[in-house]
Design an enzyme around this catalytic site. Structure first.
Site, PDB file in Angstrom:
ATOM      1  N   HIS A 130      -9.471   1.039   4.769  1.00 21.83           N
ATOM      2  CA  HIS A 130      -8.198   1.263   5.465  1.00 21.83           C
ATOM      3  C   HIS A 130      -8.407   2.234   6.628  1.00 21.83           C
ATOM      4  O   HIS A 130      -9.232   3.145   6.536  1.00 21.83           O
ATOM      5  CB  HIS A 130      -7.158   1.819   4.488  1.00 21.83           C
ATOM      6  CG  HIS A 130      -5.790   1.852   5.081  1.00 21.83           C
ATOM      7  ND1 HIS A 130      -5.367   2.884   5.870  1.00 21.83           N
ATOM      8  CD2 HIS A 130      -4.779   0.957   5.053  1.00 21.83           C
ATOM      9  CE1 HIS A 130      -4.139   2.618   6.300  1.00 21.83           C
ATOM     10  NE2 HIS A 130      -3.758   1.462   5.802  1.00 21.83           N
TER      11      HIS A 130
ATOM     12  N   GLU B  96      -6.823   4.695   7.628  1.00 23.95           N
ATOM     13  CA  GLU B  96      -6.687   6.132   7.332  1.00 23.95           C
ATOM     14  C   GLU B  96      -7.947   6.674   6.678  1.00 23.95           C
ATOM     15  O   GLU B  96      -8.306   7.841   6.862  1.00 23.95           O
ATOM     16  CB  GLU B  96      -5.429   6.355   6.465  1.00 23.95           C
ATOM     17  CG  GLU B  96      -4.171   6.232   7.323  1.00 23.95           C
ATOM     18  CD  GLU B  96      -2.974   5.603   6.623  1.00 23.95           C
ATOM     19  OE1 GLU B  96      -2.903   5.605   5.386  1.00 23.95           O
ATOM     20  OE2 GLU B  96      -2.098   5.076   7.356  1.00 23.95           O
TER      21      GLU B  96
ATOM     22  N   GLY C 242       4.895   1.422   4.768  1.00 22.05           N
ATOM     23  CA  GLY C 242       6.222   2.030   4.642  1.00 22.05           C
ATOM     24  C   GLY C 242       7.259   1.148   3.964  1.00 22.05           C
ATOM     25  O   GLY C 242       8.003   1.602   3.083  1.00 22.05           O
TER      26      GLY C 242
ATOM     27  N   SER D 225       3.392  -2.085  10.376  1.00 23.47           N
ATOM     28  CA  SER D 225       4.845  -2.143  10.589  1.00 23.47           C
ATOM     29  C   SER D 225       5.468  -3.497  10.236  1.00 23.47           C
ATOM     30  O   SER D 225       6.363  -3.964  10.923  1.00 23.47           O
ATOM     31  CB  SER D 225       5.202  -1.728  12.021  1.00 23.47           C
ATOM     32  OG  SER D 225       4.781  -0.383  12.257  1.00 23.47           O
TER      33      SER D 225
ATOM     34  N   GLU E  90      -5.422  -4.928  10.542  1.00 26.35           N
ATOM     35  CA  GLU E  90      -4.402  -3.912  10.780  1.00 26.35           C
ATOM     36  C   GLU E  90      -4.719  -3.167  12.080  1.00 26.35           C
ATOM     37  O   GLU E  90      -5.538  -2.236  12.079  1.00 26.35           O
ATOM     38  CB  GLU E  90      -4.374  -2.912   9.618  1.00 26.35           C
ATOM     39  CG  GLU E  90      -4.036  -3.539   8.293  1.00 26.35           C
ATOM     40  CD  GLU E  90      -3.471  -2.526   7.312  1.00 26.35           C
ATOM     41  OE1 GLU E  90      -2.352  -2.744   6.834  1.00 26.35           O
ATOM     42  OE2 GLU E  90      -4.126  -1.502   7.060  1.00 26.35           O
TER      43      GLU E  90
ATOM     44  N   GLY F 284       2.399   2.360  10.798  1.00 26.74           N
ATOM     45  CA  GLY F 284       3.345   3.457  10.618  1.00 26.74           C
ATOM     46  C   GLY F 284       4.018   3.884  11.908  1.00 26.74           C
ATOM     47  O   GLY F 284       4.674   4.928  11.957  1.00 26.74           O
TER      48      GLY F 284
ATOM     49  N   ASN G 189       0.871  -1.171   0.000  1.00 25.31           N
ATOM     50  CA  ASN G 189       0.000   0.000   0.000  1.00 25.31           C
ATOM     51  C   ASN G 189       0.911   1.225   0.000  1.00 25.31           C
ATOM     52  O   ASN G 189       1.474   1.582   1.028  1.00 25.31           O
ATOM     53  CB  ASN G 189      -0.881  -0.036   1.263  1.00 25.31           C
ATOM     54  CG  ASN G 189      -1.699   1.219   1.450  1.00 25.31           C
ATOM     55  OD1 ASN G 189      -1.784   2.062   0.551  1.00 25.31           O
ATOM     56  ND2 ASN G 189      -2.314   1.340   2.615  1.00 25.31           N
ATOM     57  N   TRP G 190       1.033   1.825  -1.175  1.00 22.97           N
ATOM     58  CA  TRP G 190       1.978   2.948  -1.301  1.00 22.97           C
ATOM     59  C   TRP G 190       1.426   4.226  -0.653  1.00 22.97           C
ATOM     60  O   TRP G 190       2.121   5.218  -0.537  1.00 22.97           O
ATOM     61  CB  TRP G 190       2.295   3.215  -2.777  1.00 22.97           C
ATOM     62  CG  TRP G 190       3.057   2.100  -3.456  1.00 22.97           C
ATOM     63  CD1 TRP G 190       3.379   0.882  -2.925  1.00 22.97           C
ATOM     64  CD2 TRP G 190       3.587   2.107  -4.795  1.00 22.97           C
ATOM     65  NE1 TRP G 190       4.075   0.140  -3.849  1.00 22.97           N
ATOM     66  CE2 TRP G 190       4.223   0.858  -4.999  1.00 22.97           C
ATOM     67  CE3 TRP G 190       3.593   3.049  -5.840  1.00 22.97           C
ATOM     68  CZ2 TRP G 190       4.850   0.527  -6.206  1.00 22.97           C
ATOM     69  CZ3 TRP G 190       4.206   2.723  -7.040  1.00 22.97           C
ATOM     70  CH2 TRP G 190       4.837   1.476  -7.210  1.00 22.97           C
ATOM     71  N   LYS G 191       0.162   4.222  -0.309  1.00 18.79           N
ATOM     72  CA  LYS G 191      -0.504   5.406   0.270  1.00 18.79           C
ATOM     73  C   LYS G 191      -0.257   6.617  -0.629  1.00 18.79           C
ATOM     74  O   LYS G 191      -0.196   6.456  -1.849  1.00 18.79           O
ATOM     75  CB  LYS G 191      -0.028   5.630   1.717  1.00 18.79           C
ATOM     76  CG  LYS G 191      -0.184   4.358   2.565  1.00 18.79           C
ATOM     77  CD  LYS G 191      -0.018   4.581   4.030  1.00 18.79           C
ATOM     78  CE  LYS G 191      -0.204   3.259   4.766  1.00 18.79           C
ATOM     79  NZ  LYS G 191      -0.125   3.410   6.209  1.00 18.79           N
TER      80      LYS G 191
END
Ligand code: PGA
Length: 257
Positions: free
Chosen positions: A96, A98, A236, A214, A168, A174, A9-11
């Site tokens: 997600h 976020e 990340g 993470s 998650e 993160g 997931n490159w966000k």
């Protein structure tokens, strides 16, 4: 036996050049390997097509990080499922944390998006996970139950094969804090139990449940080796070949364990 999925997931990261270079590097990394796991990269919308071209016929799939539930039309700023299919996306990440906690998406909205994607045959990586305060209050399982129930409302058993669940824990995303392999496996087992109660044993046995939060090259093998962990959703560490490559390799090693 479940096939592992390693998803990046490159966000809201990379630019056109670095995104293409990352995709090309990953294609090179998997070249010549027996891809017995699904490898997926999810770049930002503007780079989907370029990344799709850059992964070429490497066997790596491309997914989006969001979609809208309506048919194409007057919805300024949104992206329809048809558009993602049109450019060769196989998957979309939905729910997600976020999007839940920064953008305010509810289970109801996530459910509408899930059903819209499934109706067109787009695969869904459905994310669930508790906040730190939920875990500390002993509410982890209740939160997971609610998000599973909300996200999968009115989803037929026959559509579950197009869904992957990603557990998650929000406090691990993160932050460098990873759930211990035992904590991850316990939550995954709980989710599988929910699927058994609300669908049936075979649906629960077949469901792939990814861990996210993470995941790094140095903890991937142990997490992915847990009985109920069928892959990883990586933020990340999905942004460089040096980090994501070894995580892919760990997935290949554990696939069908
Ligand atoms: P992280 O993100 O690997 O950077 O913790 C995971 C995710 O949000 O999917």
């Amino acid at each position: 036996m479940r096939r592992q999925m390693i998803a990046g997931n490159w966000k809201m990261n990379t630019n056109l050049e670095s995104g293409k270079a990352l995709a090309e590097g990953l294609a090179k990394h998997v070249s010549g390997k027996d891809l017995n796991a699904d490898v997926l990269v999810c770049p930002p919308f503007p780079y989907l097509q370029a990344v799709k071209a850059a992964v070429g016929n490497s066997g790596i799939s491309v997914g989006a990080q969001n979609c809208y539930f309506e048919e194409p039309g007057a919805f300024t700023g949104e992206v329809a499922v048809d558009m993602l299919l049109d450019i060769g996306c196989d998957w979309v990440i939905l729910g997600h944390s976020e999007r839940r906690h920064v953008l305010g998406e509810t289970d109801e909205v996530i459910n509408k998006k899930t059903k819209a994607a499934l109706a067109k045959g787009l695969g869904v990586v459905l994310c669930v996970g508790e906040l730190l305060e939920d875990r500390e209050a002993g509410k982890t399982n209740a939160v997971l139950d609610e998000q599973m129930k909300g996200g999968l409302a009115d989803v037929a058993a026959g559509d579950l094969s197009k869904i992957v669940i990603a557990y998650e824990p929000v406090w691990a995303i993160g932050t460098g804090k990873t759930a211990t392999p035992e904590m991850a496996d316990e939550a995954h087992a709980h989710i599988r139990g929910w699927l058994t109660s609300n669908y049936d044993q075979s649906a629960a046995d077949a469901m792939r449940i990814l861990y996210g939060g993470s995941v790094k090259p140095n903890n991937a093998a142990e997490l992915l080796g847990q009985p109920n962990v069928d892959g990883a959703l990586v933020g990340g560490a999905s942004l460089t070949v040096d980090n994501f490559g070894p995580i892919i390799d760990a997935g290949l090693a554990q696939s069908g364990k």
